[in-house]
Design a protein around this motif. Structure first.
Motif, PDB file in Angstrom:
ATOM      1  N   ARG A   1      17.762 -69.940  28.182  1.00  0.00           N
ATOM      2  CA  ARG A   1      18.066 -69.180  26.959  1.00  0.00           C
ATOM      3  C   ARG A   1      16.789 -68.722  26.278  1.00  0.00           C
ATOM      4  N   ILE A   2      15.808 -69.600  26.205  1.00  0.00           N
ATOM      5  CA  ILE A   2      14.536 -69.237  25.575  1.00  0.00           C
ATOM      6  C   ILE A   2      13.886 -68.079  26.324  1.00  0.00           C
ATOM      7  N   GLN A   3      13.917 -68.125  27.652  1.00  0.00           N
ATOM      8  CA  GLN A   3      13.356 -67.028  28.449  1.00  0.00           C
ATOM      9  C   GLN A   3      14.112 -65.729  28.197  1.00  0.00           C
ATOM     10  N   LYS A   4      15.439 -65.820  28.087  1.00  0.00           N
ATOM     11  CA  LYS A   4      16.253 -64.633  27.810  1.00  0.00           C
ATOM     12  C   LYS A   4      15.877 -64.050  26.441  1.00  0.00           C
ATOM     13  N   TYR A   5      15.739 -64.921  25.436  1.00  0.00           N
ATOM     14  CA  TYR A   5      15.351 -64.456  24.109  1.00  0.00           C
ATOM     15  C   TYR A   5      13.953 -63.835  24.128  1.00  0.00           C
ATOM     16  N   ASP A   6      13.036 -64.418  24.899  1.00  0.00           N
ATOM     17  CA  ASP A   6      11.693 -63.851  25.005  1.00  0.00           C
ATOM     18  C   ASP A   6      11.731 -62.441  25.583  1.00  0.00           C
ATOM     19  N   ARG A   7      12.564 -62.243  26.611  1.00  0.00           N
ATOM     20  CA  ARG A   7      12.685 -60.897  27.198  1.00  0.00           C
ATOM     21  C   ARG A   7      13.275 -59.916  26.190  1.00  0.00           C
ATOM     22  N   GLU A   8      14.313 -60.352  25.466  1.00  0.00           N
ATOM     23  CA  GLU A   8      14.919 -59.480  24.456  1.00  0.00           C
ATOM     24  C   GLU A   8      13.908 -59.141  23.359  1.00  0.00           C
ATOM     25  N   LEU A   9      13.127 -60.128  22.934  1.00  0.00           N
ATOM     26  CA  LEU A   9      12.119 -59.885  21.908  1.00  0.00           C
ATOM     27  C   LEU A   9      11.063 -58.904  22.391  1.00  0.00           C
ATOM     28  N   GLU A  10      10.671 -59.014  23.638  1.00  0.00           N
ATOM     29  CA  GLU A  10       9.685 -58.091  24.193  1.00  0.00           C
ATOM     30  C   GLU A  10      10.202 -56.656  24.142  1.00  0.00           C
ATOM     31  N   VAL A  11      11.458 -56.463  24.530  1.00  0.00           N
ATOM     32  CA  VAL A  11      12.058 -55.123  24.514  1.00  0.00           C
ATOM     33  C   VAL A  11      12.167 -54.604  23.082  1.00  0.00           C
ATOM     34  N   LEU A  12      12.633 -55.446  22.172  1.00  0.00           N
ATOM     35  CA  LEU A  12      12.801 -55.015  20.788  1.00  0.00           C
ATOM     36  C   LEU A  12      11.465 -54.723  20.113  1.00  0.00           C
ATOM     37  N   ARG A  13      10.460 -55.511  20.411  1.00  0.00           N
ATOM     38  CA  ARG A  13       9.129 -55.250  19.820  1.00  0.00           C
ATOM     39  C   ARG A  13       8.555 -53.940  20.343  1.00  0.00           C
ATOM     40  N   TRP A  14       8.780 -53.663  21.643  1.00  0.00           N
ATOM     41  CA  TRP A  14       8.329 -52.387  22.192  1.00  0.00           C
ATOM     42  C   TRP A  14       9.045 -51.236  21.485  1.00  0.00           C
ATOM     43  N   GLU A  15      10.348 -51.386  21.276  1.00  0.00           N
ATOM     44  CA  GLU A  15      11.118 -50.349  20.584  1.00  0.00           C
ATOM     45  C   GLU A  15      10.634 -50.193  19.143  1.00  0.00           C
ATOM     46  N   ASN A  16      10.309 -51.300  18.503  1.00  0.00           N
ATOM     47  CA  ASN A  16       9.813 -51.251  17.137  1.00  0.00           C
ATOM     48  C   ASN A  16       8.467 -50.512  17.071  1.00  0.00           C
ATOM     49  N   ARG A  17       7.580 -50.782  18.031  1.00  0.00           N
ATOM     50  CA  ARG A  17       6.292 -50.071  18.076  1.00  0.00           C
ATOM     51  C   ARG A  17       6.506 -48.577  18.299  1.00  0.00           C
ATOM     52  N   ARG A  18       7.430 -48.251  19.191  1.00  0.00           N
ATOM     53  CA  ARG A  18       7.720 -46.843  19.468  1.00  0.00           C
ATOM     54  C   ARG A  18       8.242 -46.140  18.220  1.00  0.00           C
ATOM     55  N   ASN A  19       9.157 -46.799  17.502  1.00  0.00           N
ATOM     56  CA  ASN A  19       9.688 -46.213  16.263  1.00  0.00           C
ATOM     57  C   ASN A  19       8.596 -46.034  15.212  1.00  0.00           C
ATOM     58  N   MET A  20       7.705 -47.017  15.122  1.00  0.00           N
ATOM     59  CA  MET A  20       6.606 -46.916  14.164  1.00  0.00           C
ATOM     60  C   MET A  20       5.684 -45.756  14.524  1.00  0.00           C
ATOM     61  N   LEU A  21       5.378 -45.610  15.807  1.00  0.00           N
ATOM     62  CA  LEU A  21       4.530 -44.514  16.249  1.00  0.00           C
ATOM     63  C   LEU A  21       5.188 -43.167  15.960  1.00  0.00           C
ATOM     64  N   LEU A  22       6.475 -43.075  16.170  1.00  0.00           N
ATOM     65  CA  LEU A  22       7.207 -41.849  15.874  1.00  0.00           C
ATOM     66  C   LEU A  22       7.155 -41.534  14.379  1.00  0.00           C
ATOM     67  N   ALA A  23       7.350 -42.543  13.543  1.00  0.00           N
ATOM     68  CA  ALA A  23       7.317 -42.330  12.085  1.00  0.00           C
ATOM     69  C   ALA A  23       5.935 -41.887  11.624  1.00  0.00           C
ATOM     70  N   VAL A  24       4.902 -42.516  12.158  1.00  0.00           N
ATOM     71  CA  VAL A  24       3.532 -42.136  11.780  1.00  0.00           C
ATOM     72  C   VAL A  24       3.233 -40.718  12.254  1.00  0.00           C
ATOM     73  N   SER A  25       3.680 -40.368  13.441  1.00  0.00           N
ATOM     74  CA  SER A  25       3.456 -39.013  13.962  1.00  0.00           C
ATOM     75  C   SER A  25       4.145 -37.967  13.088  1.00  0.00           C
ATOM     76  N   LEU A  26       5.387 -38.255  12.697  1.00  0.00           N
ATOM     77  CA  LEU A  26       6.103 -37.317  11.822  1.00  0.00           C
ATOM     78  C   LEU A  26       5.407 -37.167  10.467  1.00  0.00           C
ATOM     79  N   MET A  27       4.928 -38.275   9.926  1.00  0.00           N
ATOM     80  CA  MET A  27       4.212 -38.202   8.641  1.00  0.00           C
ATOM     81  C   MET A  27       2.931 -37.377   8.786  1.00  0.00           C
ATOM     82  N   ALA A  28       2.236 -37.538   9.912  1.00  0.00           N
ATOM     83  CA  ALA A  28       1.014 -36.768  10.140  1.00  0.00           C
ATOM     84  C   ALA A  28       1.331 -35.279  10.261  1.00  0.00           C
ATOM     85  N   ILE A  29       2.409 -34.943  10.943  1.00  0.00           N
ATOM     86  CA  ILE A  29       2.806 -33.533  11.078  1.00  0.00           C
ATOM     87  C   ILE A  29       3.183 -32.951   9.721  1.00  0.00           C
TER      88      ILE A  29
END
Length: 99
Positions: A61-89
């Motif tokens: 279960r811990i390994q499963k949660y770690d994988r889910e967290l990795e995916v969600l953190r990547w998605e969170n970084r992507r969303n942050m990058l998108l928001a910063v890019s839009l603000m810059a534009i």
């Protein structure tokens, strides 16, 4: 007849990360307690096997949660990058056409 569609609850990525981290920490505490019990207590063979099975399930279960967290953190970084890019534009357009 058709089945009614289930409404998906809209949850932010950050909220989902927090939920999974809470679940992971709970599993981690359970695992630590089980490992402590495994080391300290004298258990019958059946109890020891049950405890080892529980520890294996908890580790999975811990390994499963770690994988889910990795995916969600990547998605969170992507969303942050998108928001910063839009603000810059927007800032670029503002200074180019308004200022």
């Amino acid at each position: 007849m058709t089945k009614p569609k289930e409404k998906k609850e809209k949850i932010s990525v950050a909220t989902e990360i927090d939920r999974i981290e809470e679940r992971r920490s709970l599993c981690q505490r359970n695992l630590e307690r089980a490992e402590y019990r495994h080391r300290r207590e004298e258990l019958s063979e059946q109890d020891r096997q049950t405890l080892e099975d529980e520890m294996t399930i908890t580790k999975e279960r811990i390994q499963k949660y770690d994988r889910e967290l990795e995916v969600l953190r990547w998605e969170n970084r992507r969303n942050m990058l998108l928001a910063v890019s839009l603000m810059a534009i927007i800032a670029l357009c503002y200074y180019a056409f308004i200022a």
